[in-house]
Design a protein around this motif. Sequence first.
Motif, PDB file in Angstrom:
ATOM      1  N   ALA A  14       0.828  -1.212   0.000  1.00  0.00           N
ATOM      2  CA  ALA A  14       0.000   0.000   0.000  1.00  0.00           C
ATOM      3  C   ALA A  14       0.859   1.257   0.000  1.00  0.00           C
ATOM      4  O   ALA A  14       0.584   2.212  -0.738  1.00  0.00           O
ATOM      5  N   VAL A  15       1.915   1.267   0.811  1.00  0.00           N
ATOM      6  CA  VAL A  15       2.785   2.446   0.875  1.00  0.00           C
ATOM      7  C   VAL A  15       3.545   2.607  -0.438  1.00  0.00           C
ATOM      8  O   VAL A  15       3.725   3.726  -0.932  1.00  0.00           O
ATOM      9  N   ALA A  16       3.985   1.496  -1.022  1.00  0.00           N
ATOM     10  CA  ALA A  16       4.631   1.574  -2.333  1.00  0.00           C
ATOM     11  C   ALA A  16       3.672   2.169  -3.364  1.00  0.00           C
ATOM     12  O   ALA A  16       4.076   2.946  -4.240  1.00  0.00           O
ATOM     13  N   GLY A  17       2.377   1.827  -3.248  1.00  0.00           N
ATOM     14  CA  GLY A  17       1.373   2.407  -4.142  1.00  0.00           C
ATOM     15  C   GLY A  17       1.228   3.908  -3.947  1.00  0.00           C
ATOM     16  O   GLY A  17       1.020   4.653  -4.916  1.00  0.00           O
ATOM     17  N   ALA A  18       1.360   4.371  -2.702  1.00  0.00           N
ATOM     18  CA  ALA A  18       1.299   5.812  -2.438  1.00  0.00           C
ATOM     19  C   ALA A  18       2.496   6.532  -3.060  1.00  0.00           C
ATOM     20  O   ALA A  18       2.359   7.604  -3.647  1.00  0.00           O
ATOM     21  N   PHE A  19       3.684   5.929  -2.935  1.00  0.00           N
ATOM     22  CA  PHE A  19       4.861   6.497  -3.605  1.00  0.00           C
ATOM     23  C   PHE A  19       4.636   6.565  -5.118  1.00  0.00           C
ATOM     24  O   PHE A  19       4.943   7.574  -5.761  1.00  0.00           O
ATOM     25  N   ALA A  20       4.101   5.481  -5.681  1.00  0.00           N
ATOM     26  CA  ALA A  20       3.861   5.440  -7.121  1.00  0.00           C
ATOM     27  C   ALA A  20       2.866   6.509  -7.550  1.00  0.00           C
ATOM     28  O   ALA A  20       3.034   7.154  -8.593  1.00  0.00           O
ATOM     29  N   THR A  21       1.843   6.716  -6.746  1.00  0.00           N
ATOM     30  CA  THR A  21       0.839   7.731  -7.068  1.00  0.00           C
ATOM     31  C   THR A  21       1.434   9.124  -7.040  1.00  0.00           C
ATOM     32  O   THR A  21       1.167   9.954  -7.917  1.00  0.00           O
ATOM     33  N   GLN A  22       2.272   9.388  -6.036  1.00  0.00           N
ATOM     34  CA  GLN A  22       2.939  10.690  -5.959  1.00  0.00           C
ATOM     35  C   GLN A  22       3.799  10.933  -7.196  1.00  0.00           C
ATOM     36  O   GLN A  22       3.787  12.019  -7.789  1.00  0.00           O
ATOM     37  N   PRO A 133      17.606  -2.770   4.800  1.00  0.00           N
ATOM     38  CA  PRO A 133      17.321  -1.654   3.898  1.00  0.00           C
ATOM     39  C   PRO A 133      16.245  -2.002   2.866  1.00  0.00           C
ATOM     40  O   PRO A 133      16.383  -2.963   2.111  1.00  0.00           O
ATOM     41  N   ILE A 134      15.159  -1.228   2.849  1.00  0.00           N
ATOM     42  CA  ILE A 134      14.137  -1.399   1.808  1.00  0.00           C
ATOM     43  C   ILE A 134      13.657  -0.046   1.271  1.00  0.00           C
ATOM     44  O   ILE A 134      12.773  -0.002   0.417  1.00  0.00           O
ATOM     45  N   LEU A 135      14.251   1.057   1.765  1.00  0.00           N
ATOM     46  CA  LEU A 135      13.833   2.378   1.275  1.00  0.00           C
ATOM     47  C   LEU A 135      14.080   2.562  -0.225  1.00  0.00           C
ATOM     48  O   LEU A 135      13.246   3.170  -0.908  1.00  0.00           O
ATOM     49  N   PRO A 136      15.201   2.066  -0.792  1.00  0.00           N
ATOM     50  CA  PRO A 136      15.373   2.258  -2.235  1.00  0.00           C
ATOM     51  C   PRO A 136      14.227   1.697  -3.069  1.00  0.00           C
ATOM     52  O   PRO A 136      13.774   2.327  -4.025  1.00  0.00           O
ATOM     53  N   SER A 137      13.723   0.512  -2.707  1.00  0.00           N
ATOM     54  CA  SER A 137      12.630  -0.058  -3.504  1.00  0.00           C
ATOM     55  C   SER A 137      11.330   0.713  -3.299  1.00  0.00           C
ATOM     56  O   SER A 137      10.505   0.799  -4.217  1.00  0.00           O
ATOM     57  N   PHE A 138      11.120   1.307  -2.116  1.00  0.00           N
ATOM     58  CA  PHE A 138       9.962   2.187  -1.934  1.00  0.00           C
ATOM     59  C   PHE A 138      10.041   3.369  -2.893  1.00  0.00           C
ATOM     60  O   PHE A 138       9.070   3.718  -3.559  1.00  0.00           O
ATOM     61  N   HIS A 139      11.200   3.991  -2.960  1.00  0.00           N
ATOM     62  CA  HIS A 139      11.368   5.109  -3.874  1.00  0.00           C
ATOM     63  C   HIS A 139      11.330   4.650  -5.330  1.00  0.00           C
ATOM     64  O   HIS A 139      11.008   5.431  -6.225  1.00  0.00           O
ATOM     65  N   GLY A 140      11.633   3.363  -5.537  1.00  0.00           N
ATOM     66  CA  GLY A 140      11.426   2.789  -6.857  1.00  0.00           C
ATOM     67  C   GLY A 140       9.960   2.811  -7.244  1.00  0.00           C
ATOM     68  O   GLY A 140       9.619   2.952  -8.428  1.00  0.00           O
ATOM     69  N   GLY A 141       9.078   2.676  -6.245  1.00  0.00           N
ATOM     70  CA  GLY A 141       7.646   2.810  -6.516  1.00  0.00           C
ATOM     71  C   GLY A 141       7.307   4.190  -7.040  1.00  0.00           C
ATOM     72  O   GLY A 141       6.504   4.347  -7.971  1.00  0.00           O
TER      73      GLY A 141
END
Length: 400
Positions: A14-22, A133-141
């Motif tokens: 869900a949070v990855a989806g929010a990053f993608a939407t932004q 570390p998983i922040l890079p893949s979140f920002h990948g979203g």
Amino acid sequence: MPEAGVPIARRRLAVAGAFATQGFVFIGLTTRLPDIKDRWDLGELGVSAVLLAIVLLAGLGSVVAERLAPRTSSAHLLRAGLVLVGAGAGLMLAAPVWAAYLLGVGVYGVALGVVDASTNMQAVAIERAYGRPILPSFHGGWTFGGLLGAATTLAMADLDLGWSALIGVVAVAMAAAGFLPREASRAFDHAAGGDLPGVPWRPILMVGLGMVVFYMVDTAAQTWGAVYIDEVLHAPSRWVALATLPYLLASLLVRLAGDRLVQQYGAVPVLRVGAVVASAGLVVVSVAPSWPVAVLGFTVVGTGISVVAPLSFSAAARIAGGSVERVDAVIARFNQFNYVGGLLGAVLTGVVGQDQLRFGFVVPTVLVLALLPLARWFSTPSTAGVGAAVSSSGRPSARP
């Protein structure tokens, strides 16, 4: 509202989806800058003024998020921010009069800051749960969403600008996703509490300077790239969004690999190699004789610079330590470095390049090399015992 027992993997999605939407909405706006510029008859300085307003308002939104963080869940902040992002972006693209456009700028700017801060609050809490570390893949979203935004602009190139306002609907719909509630994030928080006066601000400041450098380069590429290949290198109007598309694709690939790269080699060498690569890419952009060469340069820039922002947020959260409320407040304040970089990247590029935009890209070419000495502040210790492990069932379990 999702139940508290929802597996952490679903919260992460869900949070990855929010990053993608932004990313989708932001790139959907920036790749339409040439059209917006034409509609309102803006010059480079006029566009710089609008971008300055958005950056300052986003800073205000981040301050609002910081003030609300001690007593309001980042999930609630994120939902409110997404709704406002959708409304503001839609108004910017469909506004029939200048006053309505400015209102859209105001709403979108403040909401941008709230969403920037709250998505990273959510991501940091989930990274604590995973204990790696998983922040890079979140920002990948975010980057994946940006790719969709650029592709949407290409697909709608022949339509009236007002149709692009439909991108705002995506942000409003995303607000219904099952983000991580604060009571769940407390279950992963094994650090001691503490108030903001105890935060070690000096190392956080040094990491923040690295993030300033990133957003300076990133915003220059994404904000001015389309205008550059359109007006200076005379790309066909249908292909203007290509200034952003390959840049985002390269960023996406590196960010998706970033979790493993940082685990294997460490943050410091990854950042230093990336700085040299990004500077080389910006040199290519600055001297490009044709728009395909400039697009290649932007692609190289994306390859080099893309992991700086996620590693910055991860390092700031680790340095801050303490309770969920403390980390949320620090992340919201740390997010201000984003907008300092945005000012340098968007506004300074336009001002320096007002007579010849090519010269505007010389500034980030040089300043990105500041990451070479700053990288040492990103050094990450072993994550053993930091957070919680994620079991094979997708639920967090205490790390021994």
